[in-house]
Design a protein around this motif. Structure first.
Motif, PDB file in Angstrom:
ATOM      1  N   CYS A  93       0.862  -1.180   0.000  1.00 37.70           N
ATOM      2  CA  CYS A  93       0.000   0.000   0.000  1.00 37.70           C
ATOM      3  C   CYS A  93       0.902   1.235   0.000  1.00 37.70           C
ATOM      4  CB  CYS A  93      -0.897   0.001   1.233  1.00 37.70           C
ATOM      5  SG  CYS A  93      -2.006  -1.421   1.326  1.00 37.70           S
ATOM      6  N   LEU A 114      -1.142  -1.197  -4.183  1.00 38.07           N
ATOM      7  CA  LEU A 114      -2.382  -0.435  -4.099  1.00 38.07           C
ATOM      8  C   LEU A 114      -2.015   1.010  -3.819  1.00 38.07           C
ATOM      9  CD1 LEU A 114      -4.168  -2.905  -1.666  1.00 38.07           C
ATOM     10  CD2 LEU A 114      -4.543  -2.771  -4.122  1.00 38.07           C
ATOM     11  N   VAL A 118      -7.349   4.409  -1.640  1.00 41.37           N
ATOM     12  CA  VAL A 118      -7.741   3.181  -2.335  1.00 41.37           C
ATOM     13  C   VAL A 118      -9.128   3.346  -2.943  1.00 41.37           C
ATOM     14  CG1 VAL A 118      -8.305   0.751  -2.007  1.00 41.37           C
ATOM     15  CG2 VAL A 118      -6.322   1.731  -0.870  1.00 41.37           C
ATOM     16  N   GLU A 122     -10.973  -1.127  -7.974  1.00 45.34           N
ATOM     17  CA  GLU A 122      -9.592  -1.501  -8.293  1.00 45.34           C
ATOM     18  C   GLU A 122      -8.986  -2.342  -7.169  1.00 45.34           C
ATOM     19  OE1 GLU A 122      -5.246   0.540  -9.300  1.00 45.34           O
ATOM     20  OE2 GLU A 122      -6.967   1.797  -8.761  1.00 45.34           O
ATOM     21  N   PHE A 123      -9.262  -1.947  -5.930  1.00 46.36           N
ATOM     22  CA  PHE A 123      -8.728  -2.662  -4.773  1.00 46.36           C
ATOM     23  C   PHE A 123      -9.176  -4.122  -4.766  1.00 46.36           C
ATOM     24  CE2 PHE A 123      -9.693  -3.856  -0.270  1.00 46.36           C
ATOM     25  CZ  PHE A 123      -8.391  -4.081   0.133  1.00 46.36           C
ATOM     26  N   ARG A 126      -7.545  -6.205  -7.489  1.00 45.80           N
ATOM     27  CA  ARG A 126      -6.167  -6.599  -7.176  1.00 45.80           C
ATOM     28  C   ARG A 126      -6.142  -7.773  -6.196  1.00 45.80           C
ATOM     29  NH1 ARG A 126      -2.386  -2.497  -8.463  1.00 45.80           N
ATOM     30  NH2 ARG A 126      -3.162  -1.507 -10.356  1.00 45.80           N
TER      31      ARG A 126
END
Length: 324
Positions: A93, A114, A118, A122-123, A126
């Motif tokens: 992150c 990430l 966030v 998208e998070f 992933r």
């Protein structure tokens, strides 16, 4: 019903950690553990027990890059150095101004990253990508011991090497070919072909319709022109992989384009995809030799989750078909 994956979130910022936990819960990830620093994470991971074959306690690890005392990069390197967690996906992150630190994190063994703040879609994408990577590595490890015991192809039960839906060689057969090629140190290319939004199609249309669609796609791809020694395998879930000895990037690109055209020509309605009204393929390719071949399938799966558009290569006559 399979158990929800266990995820460890390591962040010294309570607000950031709680936000990630909420997003994971919204994505139906239920087994979430929070750690406030690297030392706490090491204890939860039980890094002191690094016995060969000891199962990891977590399926995915998320590390904040900037943490006091032991930062995320050092923590990543220490976790990745263990046998127990050498294949567990690690996501970093990072803030927008930490690009150089992120490069160091990848060197330390991180799989993905990430960006803060966030974004939910998208998070979760992933995280799902990380889980696909782990499943692929788990399958490969589980089969590798058995496959290495087989001196020849015929010494292993043939039935398990063919997919009942498509009639194509399956992932177990692929693993046997890859292991043999790795031992011989011969150069190979791999071309992954994924039915776009396959999971959505299966969920909405049902298993019977999904299998019927996959049979048609497989039959179309089996007719794709390619060099005679090349072989196509099915991994299930709409994923096919071509294993191509001595393939050039241009040859693989051409075959990938042939496959996309062949499947497009079927005009099979999707109805459950935000990208296309009809069944379509996304592709990814890689090249290597020796032990690099063993990790290439996992790399291709990650690439398919974030396909990059590219111009279509020129298409010429093919020398044969992909062997099944």
């Amino acid at each position: 019903m399979s158990q929800s994956p266990s995820i460890l979130v390591v962040d010294d910022d309570d607000n950031a950690a709680n936000m990630l936990s909420l997003l994971l819960s919204a994505g139906n990830f239920e087994r979430i553990t929070l750690a406030a620093n690297a030392d706490e994470a090491f204890e939860l991971l039980d890094l002191a027990d690094d016995a060969e074959g000891a199962p990891p306690r977590f399926d995915v690890i998320m590390l904040d890059v900037m943490m006091p005392e032991t930062d995320g990069i050092e923590a990543c390197a220490r976790i990745r150095a263990t046998r127990r967690y050498r294949d567990v996906p690690i996501l970093m992150c990072t803030g927008m101004d930490e690009t150089e630190l992120l490069n160091q994190a990848f060197i330390a063994g991180a799989n993905d990253y990430l960006t803060k703040p966030v974004r939910k879609i998208e998070f979760l994408a992933r995280v799902h990508s990380a889980m696909r990577l782990k499943r692929e590595l788990d399958r490969r490890r589980a089969r590798e011991v058995e496959l290495r015991k087989a001196r020849t192809w015929n010494e292993v039960d043939d039935d398990r090497y063919f997919d009942r839906v498509t009639g194509l060689p399956c992932q177990e057969a692929f693993n046997a070919h890859v292991r043999r090629a790795a031992d011989r140190d011969t150069p190979h290319g791999m071309l992954a072909l994924q039915v776009a939004q396959a999971a959505q199609y299966r969920e909405e249309a049902g298993e019977a319709a999904f299998q019927a669609m996959i049979r048609q796609v497989a039959a179309a791809m089996a007719e794709v022109p390619a060099a005679l020694p090349w072989r196509i395998f099915t991994f299930g879930d709409g994923l096919f992989v071509v294993f191509a000895p001595n393939a050039s990037p241009e040859e693989l690109a051409r075959v990938g384009e042939y496959a996309r055209i062949a499947v497009d020509a079927l005009r099979l309605p999707h109805g459950h995809s935000a990208e296309s009204d009809h069944i379509a393929l996304v592709t990814a390719a890689a090249w290597g030799r020796g032990t690099d071949l063993l990790t290439m399938p996992a790399e291709l799966i990650r690439a398919l989750d974030r396909p990059a558009p590219s111009p279509a290569p020129a298409i010429g006559p093919g020398p044969g078909r992909i062997a099944a």
